[in-house]
Design an enzyme around this catalytic site. Structure first.
Site, PDB file in Angstrom:
ATOM      1  N   TYR A  67      -5.633 100.139  83.338  1.00  0.00           N
ATOM      2  CA  TYR A  67      -5.779  99.817  81.920  1.00  0.00           C
ATOM      3  C   TYR A  67      -7.154 100.227  81.409  1.00  0.00           C
ATOM      4  O   TYR A  67      -8.158 100.065  82.107  1.00  0.00           O
ATOM      5  CB  TYR A  67      -5.610  98.316  81.683  1.00  0.00           C
TER       6      TYR A  67
ATOM      7  N   LYS B 182      -9.426  67.056  96.416  1.00  0.00           N
ATOM      8  CA  LYS B 182      -8.995  67.066  95.011  1.00  0.00           C
ATOM      9  C   LYS B 182      -8.514  68.466  94.624  1.00  0.00           C
ATOM     10  O   LYS B 182      -8.768  69.435  95.353  1.00  0.00           O
ATOM     11  CB  LYS B 182     -10.151  66.635  94.115  1.00  0.00           C
TER      12      LYS B 182
ATOM     13  N   ARG C  97     -23.308  62.963  83.560  1.00  0.00           N
ATOM     14  CA  ARG C  97     -21.893  63.226  83.314  1.00  0.00           C
ATOM     15  C   ARG C  97     -21.222  61.865  83.368  1.00  0.00           C
ATOM     16  O   ARG C  97     -21.052  61.233  82.337  1.00  0.00           O
ATOM     17  CB  ARG C  97     -21.381  64.203  84.389  1.00  0.00           C
TER      18      ARG C  97
ATOM     19  N   MET D 249      -2.212  92.261  85.953  1.00  0.00           N
ATOM     20  CA  MET D 249      -1.583  90.965  86.219  1.00  0.00           C
ATOM     21  C   MET D 249      -1.011  90.888  87.642  1.00  0.00           C
ATOM     22  O   MET D 249      -1.179  89.888  88.342  1.00  0.00           O
ATOM     23  CB  MET D 249      -0.486  90.696  85.190  1.00  0.00           C
TER      24      MET D 249
END
Ligand SMILES: *Cc1c(COP(=O)(O)O)cnc(C)c1O
Length: 362
Positions: A258, A33, A129, A306
């Site tokens: 940063y 999955k 669940r 990033m």
């Protein structure tokens, strides 16, 4: 070209699948999955197609990707169908179907299927669940058996805390499952990776006809926080790597990255690596998170940005521009990075983006 990439070792994937099967003595559905936990569902399924007893996915979209890719082995939908209209495709593509709710039982009763449906009837044994409650379980089984649409019924449940080896909850769930299925015939399926690795006592009288459902262990990562004997035999499948694209010589007292939340404590060589949170590397990995630089152990410094992150080269004089950096893989375990970043290897893998996947060991 940007040097960031994820190497996927399909030989290691096959090794881990075989370990799941031999450790359990059961049939094994390879859980692919979420794009095989970020490893690529179709290439992983193709690599396992010859030996796997079947595959498991989260939804019909994922199952069809495998069928369209010529995967003919059984495929189980771990949450069954989300709406009754999917039953037509489930029938057409001979997918196996978890049934976890009474509305799904009713939908199957109303459907007109061409072939008997294979159902995995899920009990809520304590995860709370999805799954039928113990009070509804036997009645649901008999309704499915009587409706004329269903062939085989596998009895299943799912553990909530099998990754905690000293937790009584797994044994309690097992006892509840055994009580709820009393008198029902059928193969059973209980075990995910932590249960395969850590709970060998969770077997029925006939393990060879039962099913395990290994996910994270297929990809070579341990679900445990502590060392564990069988998990030590897993082989990491994914190596996330890149290269140093810039080197800075800094005096003591200079901030890096940063927010300047890392400040050099000594004259330092800082390497900049083409890898960032847009690739799925966790932004919350702190200074000190291990990396491997040309095979030597190193550490992350400063805040992950990033597209780039920084590593300390001060004690690695041979490393420099173009050095290979492993973010996780066979030298730096994903579970170690995950722990530093306060997450789990599952999420690191699933978050992988932008980096090309390169397959080896076909
Ligand atoms: C995802 C999933 C698994 C696999 O779990 P791992 O911890 O990755 O082994 C097994 N069973 C079900 C029902 C799942 O949803």
């Amino acid at each position: 070209m940007r040097p960031a990439r994820a190497l996927i070792d399909l030989q290691a994937l096959r090794h881990n699948y075989q370990l799941a099967r031999s450790a359990s003595g059961s049939k094994a559905l390879a859980v692919v999955k979420a794009d095989a936990y970020g490893h690529g569902a179709l290439p992983c399924a193709q690599a396992l197609a010859a030996e796997a007893d079947g595959f498991a996915v989260a939804c019909i979209e994922e199952a069809l990707e495998l069928r369209y890719g010529a995967i003919a082995k059984p495929i189980l939908l771990l949450e069954g169908f989300f709406e009754a209209a999917e039953l037509e495709l489930i029938d057409q593509h001979e997918l196996w179907c978890v049934v976890h709710s009474l509305w799904q039982v009713e939908a199957i009763e109303r459907a007109r299927l061409r072939r008997p449906l294979t159902v995995w009837l899920k009990l809520d044994s304590g995860m709370h669940r999805v799954g039928l409650s113990p009070a509804d379980y036997q009645a649901a089984y008999r309704r499915l058996q009587a409706c004329g649409q269903v062939g085989k019924i596998v009895l299943m449940s799912h553990f909530a805390r099998a990754d905690e080896l000293d937790c009584p909850r797994t044994a309690e769930q097992l006892a509840l499952f055994n009580a709820a299925r009393e008198g029902l015939a059928g193969e059973i399926s209980l075990r995910n990776s932590p249960a395969i690795l850590g709970w060998p006592q969770v077997v029925s009288a006939e393990p060879a006809s039962d099913w395990v459902r290994p996910g994270i262990m297929l990809y070579g990562a341990t679900p445990f926080g502590e060392p564990q004997a069988l998990a030590a035999q897993l082989q990491p499948v994914m190596t996330l790597e890149s290269k140093i694209i810039s080197v800075r010589e800094l005096t003591a007292g200079e901030p890096v990255g940063y927010a300047g939340n890392f400040v050099t404590e000594r004259p330092s060589r800082v390497g900049v690596v083409a890898m960032g949170y847009a690739d799925g590397y966790p932004r919350h990995a702190p200074t000190g998170t291990p990396v491997s630089i040309d095979g030597q152990s190193g550490r992350l410094i400063g805040r992950v940005s990033m597209d780039m992150l920084c590593v300390d080269l001060t004690d690695l004089p041979a490393a420099g521009l173009g050095s290979r950096v492993e973010l996780w893989g066979k030298q730096v375990l994903a579970s170690e990075v995950a722990a530093r970043a306060q997450t789990i290897p599952y999420q690191l893998f699933c978050n992988l983006r932008r980096v090309p996947r390169v397959y080896c060991g076909r």
